[in-house]
Design an enzyme around this catalytic site. Structure first.
Site, PDB file in Angstrom:
ATOM      1  N   HIS A 251       1.135  -1.082   0.299  1.00 19.36           N
ATOM      2  CA  HIS A 251      -0.092  -0.203   0.171  1.00 19.36           C
ATOM      3  C   HIS A 251       0.969   1.121  -0.205  1.00 19.36           C
ATOM      4  O   HIS A 251       2.207   0.889   0.761  1.00 19.36           O
ATOM      5  CB  HIS A 251      -0.794  -0.199   1.346  1.00 19.36           C
ATOM      6  CG  HIS A 251      -2.249   1.532   1.889  1.00 19.36           C
ATOM      7  ND1 HIS A 251      -1.341   2.409   1.170  1.00 19.36           N
ATOM      8  CD2 HIS A 251      -3.430   1.040   1.398  1.00 19.36           C
ATOM      9  CE1 HIS A 251      -2.380   3.344   2.186  1.00 19.36           C
ATOM     10  NE2 HIS A 251      -3.967   2.305   1.031  1.00 19.36           N
ATOM     11  N   ASP A 328       2.932  -4.811   8.375  1.00 16.26           N
ATOM     12  CA  ASP A 328       1.591  -4.492   8.287  1.00 16.26           C
ATOM     13  C   ASP A 328       0.808  -5.535   7.849  1.00 16.26           C
ATOM     14  O   ASP A 328       0.309  -5.966   7.517  1.00 16.26           O
ATOM     15  CB  ASP A 328       1.873  -3.370   6.546  1.00 16.26           C
ATOM     16  CG  ASP A 328       0.881  -2.669   6.534  1.00 16.26           C
ATOM     17  OD1 ASP A 328      -0.454  -2.595   6.942  1.00 16.26           O
ATOM     18  OD2 ASP A 328       0.129  -2.079   4.936  1.00 16.26           O
ATOM     19  N   GLN A 331      -4.545  -5.217   6.732  1.00 15.41           N
ATOM     20  CA  GLN A 331      -5.521  -6.473   5.796  1.00 15.41           C
ATOM     21  C   GLN A 331      -5.500  -7.642   6.658  1.00 15.41           C
ATOM     22  O   GLN A 331      -6.186  -8.340   5.822  1.00 15.41           O
ATOM     23  CB  GLN A 331      -5.142  -6.531   4.261  1.00 15.41           C
ATOM     24  CG  GLN A 331      -5.078  -5.209   4.025  1.00 15.41           C
ATOM     25  CD  GLN A 331      -7.333  -4.532   3.671  1.00 15.41           C
ATOM     26  OE1 GLN A 331      -7.717  -5.535   2.991  1.00 15.41           O
ATOM     27  NE2 GLN A 331      -6.717  -3.567   3.379  1.00 15.41           N
ATOM     28  N   CYS A 492      -4.821   2.630  -3.953  1.00 12.59           N
ATOM     29  CA  CYS A 492      -3.752   3.359  -2.890  1.00 12.59           C
ATOM     30  C   CYS A 492      -2.689   1.980  -3.202  1.00 12.59           C
ATOM     31  O   CYS A 492      -1.664   1.952  -1.871  1.00 12.59           O
ATOM     32  CB  CYS A 492      -3.518   3.683  -1.287  1.00 12.59           C
ATOM     33  SG  CYS A 492      -4.834   4.689  -1.664  1.00 12.59           S
TER      34      CYS A 492
END
Length: 537
Positions: A251, A328, A331, A492
């Site tokens: 992202h 990250d 998600q 994004c």
């Protein structure tokens, strides 16, 4: 329940459809009632379908009365079976004939509906409880909305998830009974607010399996979390000619902060490539690691494609070269169990609104020994022990990184969302979404001209696709007119789409409240769109 794929093709308003159906063509059904379709490419991740839960519902939160409505009847394209039964009709997916429900627990009582700050025993095997997505959907008031006269089908969960009634009520209760600043005052409301805020921190700690609440920092979201690490850790530890490694799957929020840091420090940003399925090439990734590698940043799940990189192997390789790792999890947290101690990542970030909590709240996990050597990112109240004009003494982590008044109410809402997910059971959620993913993948790829982007073996609940002859915005607008919410655009994540020669895709993304009927509605609408387009052409 019907077997096979589209069987009741509506011909009204589609000129010459009978001629299209006879004789068989490479792209269309042989006749009304067809089940034998042209060959479709296999998707390796479908080879490991897991059984679904299929027995009476657990309802984790308050269940508002369901308002019955009769949807408008419009010409329909191929009608589809509302579950996994019959998927084995397609030769490439014969393994699905063996899909079967798990037995229902006979002796265990179901959890009580979630109230305010419920206490959930950590040893409780929540994943053994029953699961019914249709019942869970009734916990989410907004899913009773109508859009353009149609029942809302929310398939934009990778952008944001909807909120259950229990989360909404928890925030309301905070403002009615607890609203105060935290940690400072001696009055009753301050004590209540502090208890609620720190209780939420403990819930996050347990949710991620962190070793201490000192490792849990509240921020506004994953983007702010990554920027915090870039500024507080990166500016101290990244020097000229050092290297930061990311992947093509990122992202923008896991690209831009590192670009900014590299530009400031004279460091280099290196990018691990992916193969044609979207999976990270591990051999090429390892070639990027070396004595100058200071940090590796990667997603646990790609937001644009749903690809699940081999995070464990990548983290282990980075540590062998002495690098720190930021994972990250924006998600991943709503789709799979996260154990930061098992993963051994140095940092983990996620946003509350991706996991049924409010917007404006997120989390940074950092190993305590790493956080202790990081300077604060921002200065102000709450992050200090003592201030004089000559010197300031800072709090220990995690308060050192929480300057000013935090987003107290929404942190409490995040705690309530975690309670909700815990009561449903992450194993239940993962299995249900995996079943939806296999079903939707097989259904979508039968549509003429539709191409799924991202076909790696390991995937979470994201389907990113294009259709020949259609702009993605056109597809999104058509679906919206039928009450179906998807995302059309670059998500994004422009670099990964450009890796496949694209500027945008249509992205349908799943959550625990999505059903097979939701998938049927999406696929039927796309069939209608393509058939009408072909009839005009």
């Amino acid at each position: 329940m019907a077997s096979g794929f589209p069987f009741a093709l509506e011909t009204e308003g589609v000129p010459q459809l009978a001629e299209i159906a006879q004789p068989p063509s490479p792209t269309m059904p042989a006749s009304l009632g067809f089940v034998d379709l042209s060959p479709v490419p296999t998707f390796s991740f479908l080879e490991e379908a897991r059984p679904l839960f299929s027995y009476p519902p657990t309802i984790p939160g308050p269940v508002p009365a369901l308002q019955e409505s009769t949807p408008e009847v419009t010409p329909q394209a191929p009608s589809i079976s509302a579950g996994p039964v019959g998927l084995g009709e397609a030769p490439s997916f014969g393994f699905l004939k063996d899909v079967r429900p798990l037995p229902s627990p006979e002796s265990e009582s179901r959890p009580e509906p979630a109230g305010i700050e419920p206490e959930i025993p950590p040893e409780l095997n929540l994943s053994s409880y029953s699961f019914d997505a249709e019942a869970l959907k009734r916990d989410f008031p907004i899913l009773r909305e109508k859009v353009n006269g149609r029942p809302l089908v929310w398939l934009d969960n990778a952008a944001t998830t909807q909120k259950p009634q229990s989360v909404i009520e928890r925030i309301k209760y905070f403002y009615e009974h607890e609203n105060s600043n935290v940690h400072r005052a001696a009055h009753e409301l301050a004590a209540r607010a502090t208890d609620a805020y720190e209780s939420a921190r403990e819930k996050v700690r347990r949710f991620l399996n962190a070793s201490s609440t000192r490792e849990i920092i509240f921020v506004r979201g994953a983007t702010e979390g990554i920027n915090l690490v870039a500024q507080a850790w990166g500016r101290r530890n990244i020097q000229k000619d050092d290297e930061i490694v990311i992947t093509w799957l990122e992202h923008h929020a896991n690209i831009v902060p590192w670009q900014m840091l590299c530009s400031e420090k004279g460091a280099k940003l290196r990018v691990a490539p992916v193969d044609d399925s979207g999976q990270v090439l591990l051999d090429e990734y390892e070639k990027l690691l070396g004595p100058k590698t200071r940090l590796v940043a990667l997603p646990q799940v790609s937001n644009a494609l749903g690809i699940v990189p081999p995070a464990g192997e990548m983290i282990e390789a980075a540590h062998r070269h002495g690098a720190r790792v930021l994972l990250d999890g924006a998600q991943s947290v709503s789709h799979m169990r996260v154990d930061v101690q098992s993963l051994d990542c140095d940092f983990f970030v996620f946003s509350g609104h991706k996991v049924f909590a409010p917007t404006g709240i997120g989390v940074v996990y950092g190993k305590q020994e790493v956080l202790e050597h990081m300077p604060p990112w921002q200065g102000g109240g709450n992050m200090i022990q003592d201030v004089t004009f000559e010197k300031t003494v800072y709090q220990l982590p995690s308060q050192r990184f929480e300057a000013g008044t935090g987003n107290i109410a929404d942190a409490v809402g995040l705690g309530a969302a975690i309670d909700y997910v815990d009561r449903v059971g992450m194993i239940n959620i993962s299995r249900h979404e995996h079943g939806l993913l296999t079903y939707a993948t097989e259904s979508l790829q039968r549509i003429p001209g539709l191409r799924i982007i991202g076909t790696a073996k390991e995937k979470a609940g994201v389907l990113s696709f294009i259709i020949d002859g259609f702009r993605t915005e056109e597809i999104g607008d058509y679906l919206n007119r039928h009450g179906i919410a998807v995302r059309s655009g670059h998500h994004c994540a422009q670099p990964i789409l450009r890796r496949f020669g694209l500027e945008s895709t249509v992205r349908a993304s799943l959550a625990l409240y999505n059903t097979y009927e939701d998938i049927d509605t999406l696929v039927t609408a796309l069939w209608n769109l393509t058939l009408r387009h072909n009839s005009i052409a």
